[in-house]
Enzyme design. Structure first.
Site, mmCIF file in Angstrom:
data_model
loop_
_atom_site.group_PDB
_atom_site.id
_atom_site.type_symbol
_atom_site.label_atom_id
_atom_site.label_comp_id
_atom_site.label_asym_id
_atom_site.label_seq_id
_atom_site.Cartn_x
_atom_site.Cartn_y
_atom_site.Cartn_z
ATOM 1 N N GLY A 252 0.812 -1.210 0.000
ATOM 2 C CA GLY A 252 0.000 0.000 0.000
ATOM 3 C C GLY A 252 0.844 1.257 0.000
ATOM 4 N N ASP A 253 1.917 1.258 0.782
ATOM 5 C CA ASP A 253 2.822 2.410 0.812
ATOM 6 C C ASP A 253 3.447 2.634 -0.563
ATOM 7 O OD1 ASP A 253 2.257 2.397 3.518
ATOM 8 O OD2 ASP A 253 4.145 1.434 4.088
#
Length: 309
Positions: A252-253
């Protein structure tokens, strides 16, 4: 300029074992340490993609000094506020089955005065050419409306905001109108009140409702189901790429970093989506929270399939 705000950084300790024995002896096969926290992970990935950012937030103690040293060694510009107490260490235990157990520390207590220092620092960076990334958890002593407050303040200077948070942090920031958001499937389901696994159509309607709040881009990461992107006149979904995965930690990052990098480079919708999917897929092949190489991202971009919805 991209400014990543990590209010609760961490040293990420990644441990590989055969199988976790609860209440018994566990022999570690491999250990990796990374400077982490969502915003810091984003800064590391942006650098790997070829961009630049300024990493800021709060750091304390020996762990904080270690993180600052790592960022300096990597050539990542940073401008943190030093606080009392010790920056946390988060431990992720990976089993051969692929199961992950996470042990996250709470982090130091932050005072109102230190929050004021951060606000002043962020407003100093804010202008029409700045994108702020507000990502991850907050430490003790910080109000859960903080991301909304930061958004309103930097918007007053013409800056943009990309939000990646969950729960109250996410809900409380929406009325401030962040310019981009990156919820995952579970976060979006929780926000919408679904007590079941929502369909793609339901997720799309929820994303469009958020778009109606004035949010320019809604990117929804859906794990093995890929991702969905809703922008003005552009609504698409992409199947997940097939890669040899180590873990999904950091995926996600990586997508947030790609979204920010694409904004900074003024990429069009298709190139933005390809960059997001490829960078996220590349991240799951790495150990710990290390970013994928730009060469791998470029290779994976060619494999991205974009489907209109």
């Amino acid at each position: 300029m991209i400014v990543t705000v990590t209010m609760n950084p961490a040293i990420d300790k990644t441990v590989d074992i055969d199988r976790l024995q609860h209440g018994g002896l566990n022999r570690i096969q491999k250990v990796e340490y990374d400077a982490g926290g969502k915003g810091i992970n984003v800064s590391k990935t942006i650098q790997e993609l070829g961009g630049t950012s300024v990493a800021t937030g709060f750091l304390g103690g020996n762990a904080g000094r270690t993180i600052e040293s790592v960022l300096n060694d990597k050539g990542i510009q940073n401008d943190f506020i030093t606080v009392d107490g010790e920056t946390r260490t988060n431990t992720k235990v990976f089993e051969q089955t692929g199961e992950v157990t996470e042990l996250n520390e709470p982090g130091p207590m932050i005072s109102d005065g230190q929050i004021g220092q951060l606000m002043e620092k962020l407003e100093g960076y804010a202008n029409a050419q700045t994108l702020f990334i507000l990502a991850g958890s907050i430490p003790n002593g910080v109000d859960k409306g903080i991301y909304g407050e930061i958004t309103r303040r930097v918007h007053a200077h013409g800056a943009k905001v990309l939000l990646d948070a969950d729960g109250e942090l996410f809900r409380n920031a929406l009325d401030a109108g962040p310019d981009m958001i990156k919820p995952n499937r579970v976060e979006l389901e929780e926000y919408a009140g679904f007590d079941y696994r929502a369909s793609v159509e339901e997720l799309l309607e929820t994303a469009k409702s958020l778009k109606g709040k004035g949010i320019g881009t809604v990117a929804v990461s859906m794990g093995k189901s890929g991702a969905m992107f809703v922008r003005d006149g552009y609504e698409v979904k992409c199947p997940a790429l097939t890669v040899r995965a180590h873990s999904t930690v950091g995926a996600g990052d990586a997508m947030v970093a790609a979204l920010a990098y694409a904004w900074d480079q003024q990429l069009d919708n298709e190139q933005t989506v390809r960059m997001c999917i490829a960078t996220s897929a590349g991240a799951v092949t790495t150990i710990g929270t290390k970013p994928p190489t730009r060469a791998l991202v470029d290779e994976l971009m060619e494999q991205v399939v974009i489907e209109k919805i």
